[in-house]
Design an enzyme around this catalytic site. Structure first.
Site, short mmCIF file in Angstrom:
data_model
loop_
_atom_site.label_atom_id
_atom_site.label_comp_id
_atom_site.label_asym_id
_atom_site.label_seq_id
_atom_site.Cartn_x
_atom_site.Cartn_y
_atom_site.Cartn_z
N ALA A 63 -16.35 -4.49 15.71
CA ALA A 63 -15.42 -4.95 14.68
C ALA A 63 -14.68 -6.24 14.98
O ALA A 63 -14.20 -6.90 14.06
CB ALA A 63 -14.41 -3.84 14.38
N GLY A 78 -12.31 -9.12 13.58
CA GLY A 78 -11.62 -8.36 12.55
C GLY A 78 -11.82 -8.82 11.12
O GLY A 78 -11.37 -8.15 10.19
N GLY A 79 -12.52 -9.93 10.91
CA GLY A 79 -12.71 -10.44 9.57
C GLY A 79 -13.46 -9.49 8.65
O GLY A 79 -13.06 -9.27 7.50
N LYS A 80 -14.54 -8.90 9.15
CA LYS A 80 -15.32 -7.99 8.31
C LYS A 80 -14.57 -6.67 8.09
O LYS A 80 -14.66 -6.08 7.01
CB LYS A 80 -16.71 -7.77 8.91
CG LYS A 80 -17.59 -9.02 8.86
CD LYS A 80 -18.99 -8.74 9.34
CE LYS A 80 -19.87 -9.99 9.26
NZ LYS A 80 -19.45 -11.04 10.22
N GLU A 134 -14.47 -1.46 18.82
CA GLU A 134 -14.75 -2.64 19.64
C GLU A 134 -14.68 -2.26 21.10
O GLU A 134 -13.66 -1.79 21.60
CB GLU A 134 -13.75 -3.75 19.33
CG GLU A 134 -13.91 -4.98 20.20
CD GLU A 134 -15.32 -5.56 20.16
OE1 GLU A 134 -15.90 -5.76 21.26
OE2 GLU A 134 -15.85 -5.80 19.05
N ASP A 179 -18.54 2.22 23.62
CA ASP A 179 -19.67 1.35 23.91
C ASP A 179 -20.79 1.67 22.92
O ASP A 179 -21.44 2.72 23.01
CB ASP A 179 -20.14 1.57 25.35
CG ASP A 179 -21.31 0.68 25.74
OD1 ASP A 179 -21.85 -0.03 24.86
OD2 ASP A 179 -21.68 0.70 26.93
N CYS A 203 -25.17 -13.50 13.28
CA CYS A 203 -25.05 -14.90 12.87
C CYS A 203 -26.10 -15.74 13.59
O CYS A 203 -25.98 -16.96 13.71
CB CYS A 203 -23.65 -15.44 13.13
SG CYS A 203 -23.12 -15.39 14.85
#
Length: 363
Positions: free
Chosen positions: A153, A156-158, A176, A208, A280
């Protein structure tokens, strides 16, 4: 005599700089040669490389939790140039069209929006991010009462955009593994989401994701696996990263990504669970080939649902969809693939791996 020493010193510095320039050029050439082979159509790699080295484009997500008047006031300076993006459902996202075509900006990033500020309740007004990243969460088809796992995560944007779509009855598990990145995740959510929502609707965990015991199997209706990747655009914008780059970076990322995706599928509901895998990366080795290998070894019946609809930006891949910055809009890079689980394969199906054998370490 002193003059000669200075000349020698200048020559020595010049040679050092020359060697450094040669190292950088060699690194860029090796990087470019590797990816040119992945984008073999005439001129495509040169076009994409120029776009990747150009400025990043941002959209503006209006925070539904922030005071509306404070949001309007903060964005008033750019209001005449704003346009809402119509193809993002359940979320207010705006763009400035004038920053779409300029690839010649001297800055590596162009942010046409004012920076976010806190309203009277100490909630920030808006969040700046690539519109393609928001599109990946669109693939989850989030409903107000959904239960969603965001496996990787941070920053944190998504998670923020998922919460923009969830209602009072919805829940988000933002996971995370990294302590440092989890601290960043907590900070972002605290800045953008009211404490009452965080306490009632959000759980932040530190498991994990590469370990299959980290998440309860057959439990989450929706899972986002936004896997850490080689982030080639970031590499091109960071000279030290580029000097350290090698094809093994992609190989190591893919190995971890296969573990993450296989565990995301385990965690999703067996009947109708929906998993969105995203990176990405611009490499098929971290995108389609990861999906292909995981599906092949999976003990579950998996349907690729990415191409069930037409997406407004980007282009199709074998299993997914990818937005690249050399195309209309200049968004990305962002790859995503939508997978739906439809029960388990029959135990006697030829070539099917059992859950215990569903282990990607040997690839």
């Amino acid at each position: 005599m002193q003059h000669n020493k200075n000349e020698k010193g200048a020559k020595k510095i010049s040679k050092t700089k020359l060697k450094e320039l040669q190292r950088k050029e060699a690194a860029r050439n090796a990087f470019s040669k590797y990816f040119a082979a992945l984008y073999p159509l005439d001129g495509r790699w040169e076009q994409l490389l120029a776009a990747l080295e150009g400025p990043v484009r941002y959209s503006c997500v209006v925070n539904k939790y922030a005071d509306r008047e404070d949001v309007i006031k903060r964005l008033s300076s750019v209001e005449p140039n704003l346009r809402f993006i119509p193809w993002l459902n359940g979320i207010n996202c705006m763009v400035v069209d004038s920053d779409e075509v300029d690839l010649s900006a001297s800055s590596k990033t162009v942010k046409p929006f004012p920076s976010p500020v806190a309203d009277l309740a100490n909630i920030k007004t808006h969040y700046l991010m690539d519109a393609a990243s928001i599109l990946a969460t669109e693939g989850l088809d989030i409903k107000p009462d959904d239960f969603v796992l965001d496996m990787c995560a941070a920053p944190g944007g998504k998670s923020f955009t998922i919460l923009q779509r969830l209602g009072a009855g919805g829940r988000l598990v933002a996971n995370e593994m990294s302590n440092d990145r989890r601290t960043r995740l907590r900070k972002v959510l605290k800045e953008y989401v009211p404490l009452s929502v965080l306490e009632s609707s959000v759980s932040i965990t530190g498991f994990d994701g590469t370990r299959k015991e980290s998440f309860t199997p057959n439990f989450y209706p929706k899972v986002l696996c936004d896997a850490p990747c080689s982030s080639e655009r970031h590499v091109l914008h960071d000279e030290e990263e580029l000097l350290q780059w090698s094809p093994s970076r992609t190989k190591n990322s893919a190995k971890r990504q296969k573990l993450l995706l296989s565990n995301a599928l385990r965690a999703a509901l067996d009947e109708g669970g929906r998993v969105v895998y995203a990176t990405c990366s611009i490499s098929k080795h971290e995108n389609d080939l990861v999906v292909e290998k995981v599906i092949k070894k999976s003990p579950f019946n998996i349907r690729v649902a990415t191409h069930d609809r037409a997406w407004p930006i980007g282009e199709p891949t074998t299993y997914g969809w990818i937005a690249l910055p050399d195309t209309i809009g200049r968004w990305g890079p962002l790859f995503f693939c939508i997978l739906e689980k439809n029960g388990r394969k029959d135990d006697d199906t030829l070539g099917t791996a059992s859950d215990e054998e569903f282990d990607m370490d040997d690839d």
